[in-house]
Design a protein around this motif. Structure first.
Motif, PDB file in Angstrom:
ATOM      1  N   UNK A 243     -46.911 -28.577  41.487  1.00  0.00           N
ATOM      2  CA  UNK A 243     -48.153 -28.336  42.236  1.00  0.00           C
ATOM      3  C   UNK A 243     -48.730 -26.961  41.913  1.00  0.00           C
ATOM      4  N   UNK A 244     -47.858 -25.981  41.605  1.00  0.00           N
ATOM      5  CA  UNK A 244     -48.351 -24.668  41.173  1.00  0.00           C
ATOM      6  C   UNK A 244     -49.184 -24.837  39.901  1.00  0.00           C
ATOM      7  N   UNK A 245     -48.654 -25.635  38.971  1.00  0.00           N
ATOM      8  CA  UNK A 245     -49.329 -25.850  37.692  1.00  0.00           C
ATOM      9  C   UNK A 245     -50.645 -26.596  37.895  1.00  0.00           C
ATOM     10  N   UNK A 246     -50.627 -27.585  38.773  1.00  0.00           N
ATOM     11  CA  UNK A 246     -51.791 -28.454  38.949  1.00  0.00           C
ATOM     12  C   UNK A 246     -52.886 -27.822  39.800  1.00  0.00           C
ATOM     13  N   UNK A 247     -52.501 -27.117  40.874  1.00  0.00           N
ATOM     14  CA  UNK A 247     -53.530 -26.641  41.803  1.00  0.00           C
ATOM     15  C   UNK A 247     -53.434 -25.154  42.121  1.00  0.00           C
ATOM     16  N   UNK A 248     -52.487 -24.463  41.521  1.00  0.00           N
ATOM     17  CA  UNK A 248     -52.383 -23.019  41.712  1.00  0.00           C
ATOM     18  C   UNK A 248     -52.811 -22.291  40.453  1.00  0.00           C
ATOM     19  N   UNK A 249     -51.924 -21.469  39.934  1.00  0.00           N
ATOM     20  CA  UNK A 249     -52.189 -20.724  38.696  1.00  0.00           C
ATOM     21  C   UNK A 249     -50.994 -20.908  37.778  1.00  0.00           C
ATOM     22  N   UNK A 250     -51.252 -21.148  36.502  1.00  0.00           N
ATOM     23  CA  UNK A 250     -50.160 -21.363  35.547  1.00  0.00           C
ATOM     24  C   UNK A 250     -50.559 -20.862  34.167  1.00  0.00           C
ATOM     25  N   UNK A 251     -49.715 -20.001  33.613  1.00  0.00           N
ATOM     26  CA  UNK A 251     -49.889 -19.542  32.240  1.00  0.00           C
ATOM     27  C   UNK A 251     -48.514 -19.382  31.602  1.00  0.00           C
ATOM     28  N   UNK A 252     -48.465 -19.497  30.294  1.00  0.00           N
ATOM     29  CA  UNK A 252     -47.260 -19.099  29.567  1.00  0.00           C
ATOM     30  C   UNK A 252     -47.437 -17.635  29.205  1.00  0.00           C
ATOM     31  N   UNK A 253     -46.564 -16.804  29.739  1.00  0.00           N
ATOM     32  CA  UNK A 253     -46.663 -15.358  29.550  1.00  0.00           C
ATOM     33  C   UNK A 253     -45.569 -14.886  28.599  1.00  0.00           C
ATOM     34  N   UNK A 254     -45.566 -13.596  28.354  1.00  0.00           N
ATOM     35  CA  UNK A 254     -44.528 -12.985  27.534  1.00  0.00           C
ATOM     36  C   UNK A 254     -43.711 -12.017  28.373  1.00  0.00           C
ATOM     37  N   UNK A 255     -42.410 -12.005  28.120  1.00  0.00           N
ATOM     38  CA  UNK A 255     -41.579 -10.980  28.740  1.00  0.00           C
ATOM     39  C   UNK A 255     -41.589  -9.743  27.848  1.00  0.00           C
ATOM     40  N   UNK A 256     -41.006  -8.676  28.341  1.00  0.00           N
ATOM     41  CA  UNK A 256     -40.921  -7.459  27.550  1.00  0.00           C
ATOM     42  C   UNK A 256     -39.733  -7.551  26.600  1.00  0.00           C
ATOM     43  N   UNK A 257     -39.744  -6.719  25.587  1.00  0.00           N
ATOM     44  CA  UNK A 257     -38.633  -6.672  24.638  1.00  0.00           C
ATOM     45  C   UNK A 257     -37.757  -5.460  24.923  1.00  0.00           C
ATOM     46  N   UNK A 578     -41.344 -16.073  25.533  1.00  0.00           N
ATOM     47  CA  UNK A 578     -42.219 -16.953  26.309  1.00  0.00           C
ATOM     48  C   UNK A 578     -41.554 -17.358  27.621  1.00  0.00           C
ATOM     49  N   UNK A 579     -42.276 -17.160  28.719  1.00  0.00           N
ATOM     50  CA  UNK A 579     -41.794 -17.557  30.045  1.00  0.00           C
ATOM     51  C   UNK A 579     -42.999 -18.004  30.881  1.00  0.00           C
ATOM     52  N   UNK A 580     -42.789 -18.883  31.863  1.00  0.00           N
ATOM     53  CA  UNK A 580     -43.900 -19.272  32.735  1.00  0.00           C
ATOM     54  C   UNK A 580     -44.298 -18.138  33.682  1.00  0.00           C
ATOM     55  N   UNK A 581     -45.551 -18.136  34.065  1.00  0.00           N
ATOM     56  CA  UNK A 581     -46.063 -17.259  35.120  1.00  0.00           C
ATOM     57  C   UNK A 581     -46.892 -18.143  36.038  1.00  0.00           C
ATOM     58  N   UNK A 582     -46.400 -18.340  37.265  1.00  0.00           N
ATOM     59  CA  UNK A 582     -46.979 -19.323  38.176  1.00  0.00           C
ATOM     60  C   UNK A 582     -47.331 -18.681  39.514  1.00  0.00           C
ATOM     61  N   UNK A 583     -48.345 -19.231  40.176  1.00  0.00           N
ATOM     62  CA  UNK A 583     -48.714 -18.804  41.520  1.00  0.00           C
ATOM     63  C   UNK A 583     -48.986 -20.042  42.358  1.00  0.00           C
ATOM     64  N   UNK A 584     -48.557 -19.990  43.615  1.00  0.00           N
ATOM     65  CA  UNK A 584     -48.643 -21.173  44.477  1.00  0.00           C
ATOM     66  C   UNK A 584     -50.058 -21.505  44.912  1.00  0.00           C
ATOM     67  N   UNK A 585     -50.974 -20.554  44.793  1.00  0.00           N
ATOM     68  CA  UNK A 585     -52.358 -20.771  45.242  1.00  0.00           C
ATOM     69  C   UNK A 585     -53.318 -20.475  44.103  1.00  0.00           C
ATOM     70  N   UNK A 586     -54.516 -21.044  44.149  1.00  0.00           N
ATOM     71  CA  UNK A 586     -55.511 -20.706  43.116  1.00  0.00           C
ATOM     72  C   UNK A 586     -55.881 -19.234  43.211  1.00  0.00           C
ATOM     73  N   UNK A 587     -56.196 -18.635  42.092  1.00  0.00           N
ATOM     74  CA  UNK A 587     -56.580 -17.227  42.106  1.00  0.00           C
ATOM     75  C   UNK A 587     -57.989 -17.088  42.658  1.00  0.00           C
TER      76      UNK A 587
END
Length: 608
Positions: A243-257, A578-587
């Motif tokens: 549901x985060x992906x569908x109706x919140x916020x979802x991106x594939x982000x990068x972690x630090x090295x 590569x790691x997910x970055x998700x939010x439960x609500x729309x931005x």
């Protein structure tokens, strides 16, 4: 504004005014008024001038560096005749103290500048100098003396100069015996209101964070490769994250090295790359002493954290880690004796109110302290977070898990699916309890085995010995930590430190590039610039492995017997960024596409 922040602000002002009251009856450096009378007279003149509340408060607090307990540690200014005429740098101490409380930049600048204003005025107005009292003229010598013309020109660029000079002149006039003024408590509501207004945000490492308006939770799923999310959604086992992906916020982000636990957890709680906070591995070699150290506390951390700054403003912070070595880093600046909660699932049975802000955790949660090599360690963290939220014991949460399961089990396997489903269930409970939830990872995870199932390892120190001679260099594996059973301290990123100054960097780099397991080999300076890592803690050479390989030092230093019949899965390289970055609500803000990072998690949860 959160009730906890309002109450904390009121208590801060009460404490501040208490300091002023108990020390205010003291002599004001030879004048015929007390320190308290002097402060109240300065504020009264500001009130009479009809200036802003910020300027009035700065006038009242301009000498706060004389009142606070830390003032007693500042060196005294002693005149040639032996008379004490004040404390050195009290304006700097006062400004620092008020900034720590969270007062506005304007108030802090005005408080920190009244000595500067005195030096300016004596340079541009001979009459001003002539009108100074004897003690004020004497203290001027200790305060840097009269400004030069160059300093005058520089000061005149300051948009706050007029207010700074006004407070200075009121300061000079505030020495009238028996002058009628408003009482100190008149300013208390004004100070509380001003502090609350300036505490609406936190600034750290060039970023501004709003204080949470509702319970806010950031979850770091250790080893959260995007494939775990994708497979979980396709298999229908993680409905809440879906549901985060569908109706919140979802991106594939990068972690630090490097893509290891410590650097990325610290990046998440500081909102910054390792070049700013200084923690660039789980394990490092001190270049000055040549000693190798495991990073198990916050000694090497540079600067503050979002959690610390929020707690200073009265936000109730709870940070729960799977591993205790990470707890000792994340605990940086948190005062668990004054409301913060910070503990690890690993040592849940050892928590105390003084050190952790909570005790008898097993009884409270109804669970025994889990085995450190189990998925239960992570679930304990999440269940504790849920219970704290149910009991309304925190406003801002950081919950960081263990990657034991991900090291053992690939996405889509029975064990991985059961683990991800359990995580999803707990995250769903956090959402149902009214929290805004952000979820990210510290790094991804990949299979590092050959076709026959054996680990695909390059023991680089042994290879360097063969090429350049025994003892030529030391290979440091930053993945090394107290939890090594599931990966044998083998990751896809290592640092090479030459044991002699005569090492040829270019030759070593080219040699490392010759191995098929190596994706990247560069000198330390290039690596620090490329990956935003602290140069002073970098090796002479940095080597990153291919997606399917790991790097080690010497074979005898890596115990892989605990792998059993499992294939080696690990991380550390570019392939695990590569790691997910998700939010439960729309931005709420328009999304400008950019390169998202896992250390954007708090920004996303609090600002968007």
């Amino acid at each position: 504004m959160l009730p906890s922040v309002e109450e904390h602000s009121r208590q801060c002002i009460k404490e501040l005014f208490h300091f002023i009251t108990i020390q205010g009856d003291g002599d004001y450096i030879g004048e015929r008024v007390s320190q308290l009378e002097h402060s109240l007279q300065t504020a009264q003149r500001a009130v009479d001038a009809g200036v802003s509340d910020e300027t009035v408060l700065a006038a009242l607090l301009h000498d706060v560096g004389r009142f606070i307990p830390a003032a007693a540690k500042m060196p005294a200014m002693i005149a040639p005749n032996g008379e004490v005429i004040g404390r050195e740098s009290h304006e700097i101490l006062g400004e620092k103290y008020l900034r720590g409380l969270g007062f506005s930049d304007t108030i802090c600048q005005l408080v920190g500048a009244h000595v500067m204003a005195k030096r300016y005025l004596t340079a541009v107005d001979q009459g001003y100098y002539d009108g100074l009292s004897k003690s004020s003229k004497t203290s001027l010598k200790f305060q840097g003396g009269i400004f030069t013309q160059e300093q005058v020109r520089e000061a005149e660029k300051d948009p706050l100069l007029a207010a700074k000079l006004a407070i200075r002149r009121w300061d000079d006039l505030a020495k009238v015996p028996d002058m009628e003024t408003l009482p100190l408590d008149h300013y208390e509501p004004m100070a509380v209101e001003s502090l609350l207004a300036s505490r609406s945000t936190v600034e750290l490492h060039g970023r501004t964070y709003r204080l949470p308006q509702r319970p806010t939770v950031v979850v770091c799923v250790d080893g959260f490769d995007p494939e775990y999310l994708d497979r979980g959604i396709s298999d229908g086992i993680i409905p809440h994250l879906a549901s985060f992906v569908q109706s919140g916020f979802s991106r594939t982000a990068k972690c630090t090295m490097p893509s290891f636990t410590n650097p990325n957890n610290v990046s998440i709680i500081t909102g910054a790359p390792t070049s700013m906070h200084g923690i660039a591995g789980n394990f490092f070699l001190d270049r000055s002493t040549r000693q190798e150290h495991m990073i198990v506390d916050d000694t090497l951390l540079r600067g503050s954290t979002i959690l610390e700054q929020m707690a200073r403003r009265g936000v109730r912070v709870a940070a729960i880690t799977a591993k205790d070595k990470l707890r000792a880093i994340i605990n940086h600046g948190l005062d668990c004796s004054r409301g913060a909660i910070c503990f690890s699932a690993q040592f849940a049975n050892k928590c105390t109110e003084t050190e952790n802000g909570i005790s008898e955790v097993e009884k409270w949660l109804g669970l025994s302290t889990p085995d450190q090599y189990s998925g239960d360690l992570s679930l304990f963290v999440l269940k504790a977070g849920v219970k704290l939220l149910e009991e309304d014991r925190a406003d801002l949460f950081y919950l960081t898990l263990s990657d034991y399961v991900q090291h053992k089990h690939a996405p889509g396997t029975k064990e991985a699916n059961e683990f991800m489903s359990a995580i999803d269930s707990c995250i769903g409970q956090l959402v149902d309890l009214g929290a805004t939830v952000a979820v990210t990872g510290d790094h991804g995870m990949n299979d590092k085995s050959k076709d026959d199932g054996t680990p695909n390892v390059l023991f680089l120190e042994e290879e360097l010995d063969r090429k350049f001679g025994r003892g030529f260099a030391r290979v440091i594996c930053p993945i090394t930590d107290p939890f090594v059973r599931h990966h044998g301290a083998l990751g896809s990123f290592v640092r090479i430190h030459f044991n002699q100054d005569s090492g040829n960097v270019d030759e070593v780099v080219e040699y490392c590039r010759s191995f098929p397991q190596v994706e990247l080999a560069v000198d330390g300076k290039t690596a620090s610039e490329l990956f935003q890592m602290p140069l002073d803690r970098e090796g002479d050479v940095v080597v990153v492995a291919q997606k399917n390989a790991v790097l080690g030092s010497r074979e005898e230093e890596h115990d892989l017997t605990s792998l059993g019949d499992h294939r080696l899965r690990s991380h550390g390289g570019l392939s695990e960024q590569a790691i997910p970055l998700l939010l439960s609500v729309p931005v709420k803000e328009p999304v400008v596409e950019r390169e998202w990072r896992n250390f954007d998690a708090f920004d996303l949860a609090l600002n968007w």
